[in-house]
Motif scaffolding. Structure first.
Motif, short mmCIF file in Angstrom:
data_model
loop_
_atom_site.label_atom_id
_atom_site.label_comp_id
_atom_site.label_asym_id
_atom_site.label_seq_id
_atom_site.Cartn_x
_atom_site.Cartn_y
_atom_site.Cartn_z
N ALA A 113 0.81 -1.23 0.00
CA ALA A 113 0.00 0.00 0.00
C ALA A 113 0.84 1.27 0.00
N LEU A 114 0.39 2.23 -0.75
CA LEU A 114 0.91 3.58 -0.63
C LEU A 114 0.50 4.09 0.76
N TYR B 85 0.15 7.24 3.05
CA TYR B 85 0.09 8.70 3.12
C TYR B 85 0.40 9.17 4.55
N PHE C 183 8.67 9.77 3.68
CA PHE C 183 9.10 9.42 2.31
C PHE C 183 9.90 8.12 2.22
N TYR C 184 10.16 7.47 3.35
CA TYR C 184 10.87 6.20 3.28
C TYR C 184 9.94 5.13 2.70
N GLY C 185 10.48 4.25 1.92
CA GLY C 185 9.72 3.09 1.43
C GLY C 185 8.44 3.48 0.73
N SER C 186 7.33 3.01 1.26
CA SER C 186 6.04 3.27 0.61
C SER C 186 5.38 4.55 1.10
N ALA C 187 6.05 5.30 1.98
CA ALA C 187 5.46 6.52 2.53
C ALA C 187 5.53 7.69 1.55
N VAL C 188 4.46 8.47 1.56
CA VAL C 188 4.43 9.70 0.76
C VAL C 188 3.81 10.81 1.61
N LEU D 286 8.83 14.28 -3.21
CA LEU D 286 7.66 14.82 -3.90
C LEU D 286 6.48 14.82 -2.93
N TRP E 10 2.61 14.60 -2.10
CA TRP E 10 1.43 14.03 -2.77
C TRP E 10 0.23 14.97 -2.68
N LEU F 40 1.65 17.35 -5.78
CA LEU F 40 0.59 16.74 -6.58
C LEU F 40 -0.79 17.22 -6.12
#
Lengths: 302, 195
Positions: free
Chosen positions: A199-200, A202, A233-238, A264, A266, A294
């Motif tokens: 999973a993304l 957030y 922002f590590y791994g799947s974190a945004v 970046l 999100w 984004l």
């Protein structure tokens, strides 16, 4: 003057105007329409499921278009029982991950029934890092809480697919707040989720107490800018940072600088009753990080 | 007449050529932005680090129509929650940037829910602050209101309705409070005014 020269002159003028607009991305990129996010208060599984269903239905009925995020915040990550993880919601009730999954499936059902043909939705299992240590959780527990949070998003995605809910997808979120718990155990939530990897994730938390200039330094509660960069922002974190006041956009710009290239945003998270409207928050972040934000904007309480 | 047509035509051609140049500049800028490490994900419209591509793709909708089969509606109802102060280790949904919470109170009659968080403003400890979260549980809607008490310091709820008998009435009742700077008063939930 020949026709060709006049044409070239006008084309140059139009191009110059367009180039000016391109050079001002903060003006060129409008803040997206904020979408509602929800805190979960349930004292029974049935009540939690019904709340989630109604949240999904409402979200679908008011969808502004595009692929948008429905964040359901189930509260603090917790051990439900030995080897079983979940979350303590905001009414003080602890639900296991399998119970939370059933509520997420209810949200998917509600969204499906309320969908008007507009847009698509990422349904996210949100939690936060509050009081994990004081509830006796170890770093390993936090890692597993994150790992199985991501697993439940994968389970939700399977449910969506098997029911033909093709305008939905699944993700997770974490409201990582420096003031909520120590950095070490808080990082484990993200590390576990990233290890599971579906999973993304957030991060709709804050950079509370972090500096507003430079590229590093200390934040509240023993955190550093590097800790905030890690959980966002590590791994799947945004990152989907809370931008409530102008200084928050400065703090998160420091976080971006700390991580370095590739970072970046999100989008951002907004609120009512604070210094900036949600849209102003997104604009402030975008103005400081041109082309790196984004189009997502969630809001608790809008 | 022929002169006028030429003028309009030339303007259109100029606009088209200009637009092509702008698009070219924009494309060039986009390529330059995406030239770093990462992978462009068309569904997102952005270049993301390679280690996030799989997760980003999982967050995109499928290229297929939505099922036309209705989903089951829930059989239960939202919970009734007797009015009570929340234990101090209950998770707080609000960021410390918004409020440093001292204590909190919650009630629901199964149709609407009210949670009141008392404390001080996240950016000014001298400013007393309530954040009131309301949910219409029947339609799945949530709102939030912020009530400030200037100069009061961190607020504490000192007197609040309690029990199952007031699940509805307490949502428009009064909560007594005291500020760290010494002031006291009440929060009127019918008007969201403190005094």
């Amino acid at each position: 003057m020949s026709l060709t020269r006049r044409l070239l002159g006008r084309a140059a003028a139009v191009a110059a105007l367009g180039a000016t607009v391109l050079a001002l991305p903060a003006l060129a990129n409008a803040a997206p329409t904020p979408v509602k996010a929800f805190y979960m208060y349930g004292t029974t599984l049935s009540g939690l499921q019904t709340n989630a269903y109604n949240n999904g239905y409402y979200f679908a009925q008011h969808h502004p278009g595009g692929n948008r995020l429905l964040m359901l915040d189930f509260g603090g990550a917790r051990n439900y029982s030995p080897g079983v993880w979940g979350a303590q919601d905001f009414s003080n009730t602890i639900f296991s991950n399998s119970q939370i999954l059933s509520a997420l499936e209810s949200a998917a059902n509600g969204h499906h029934n309320g969908w008007t043909g507009t847009g698509s939705t990422i349904i996210a299992y949100g939690n936060n890092n509050s009081y994990m240590t004081s509830h006796g959780m170890s770093s390993s527990d936090a890692y597993n809480a994150g790992y199985y949070q991501s697993q439940r998003a994968q389970d939700l995605a399977s449910y969506q697919s098997s029911h033909g809910y093709n305008k939905q997808s699944a993700a997770i979120g974490s409201d990582e707040e420096p003031g909520f718990d120590a950095p070490g155990i808080s990082r484990q939530l993200i590390d576990g989720a990233s290890a599971q990897g579906y999973a993304l994730d957030y991060d709709y938390g804050s950079a509370d107490g972090c500096p507003s200039s430079g590229s590093g330094g200390s934040c509240n509660n023993g955190w550093t800018v590097a800790d905030v960069a890690h959980v966002s922002f590590y791994g799947s974190a945004v990152p989907l940072p809370e931008i409530y006041y102008t200084v928050n956009s400065d703090q998160w710009t420091v976080v971006r600088r700390n991580w370095g290239s590739g970072y970046l945003f999100w989008g951002s998270t907004g609120s009512t009753g604070v210094g900036l409207t949600p849209q102003q928050g997104w604009d402030a972040l975008n103005a400081r990080n041109s082309g790196l934000v984004l189009s997502e904007l969630i809001c608790f309480g809008c | 007449m022929r002169m006028k047509l030429s003028k309009y035509t030339s303007r259109r051609v100029a606009l088209l050529v200009g637009a092509f140049i702008v698009v070219g500049l924009g494309t060039g800028a986009a390529v330059a932005l995406s030239a770093g490490s990462g992978q462009y994900v068309p569904g997102l419209g952005a270049t993301v680090p390679a280690n996030k591509v799989t997760q980003v793709q999982h967050a995109l909708p499928k290229d297929a129509p939505e099922s036309s089969v209705p989903a089951p509606a829930p059989t239960g109802k939202p919970d009734r929650i007797p009015a009570a102060m929340l234990p101090s280790d209950t998770p707080i949904p609000l960021s410390p940037q918004l409020i440093h919470v001292t204590n909190a109170w919650l009630v629901s009659d199964g149709m609407t829910l009210v949670a009141v968080y008392a404390g001080s403003a996240g950016n000014d400890a001298t400013e007393g602050r309530f954040v009131i979260v309301r949910q219409n549980l029947e339609v799945g809607k949530q709102t939030q209101d912020v009530v400030n008490v200037a100069g009061a310091g961190a607020l504490s709820i000192t007197d609040a309705p309690r029990g199952a008998a007031v699940e509805a009435s307490a949502q428009r009742g009064r909560l007594g409070f005291r500020g760290a700077a010494g002031a006291s008063g009440s929060l009127d939930l019918a008007t969201d005014a403190a005094g």
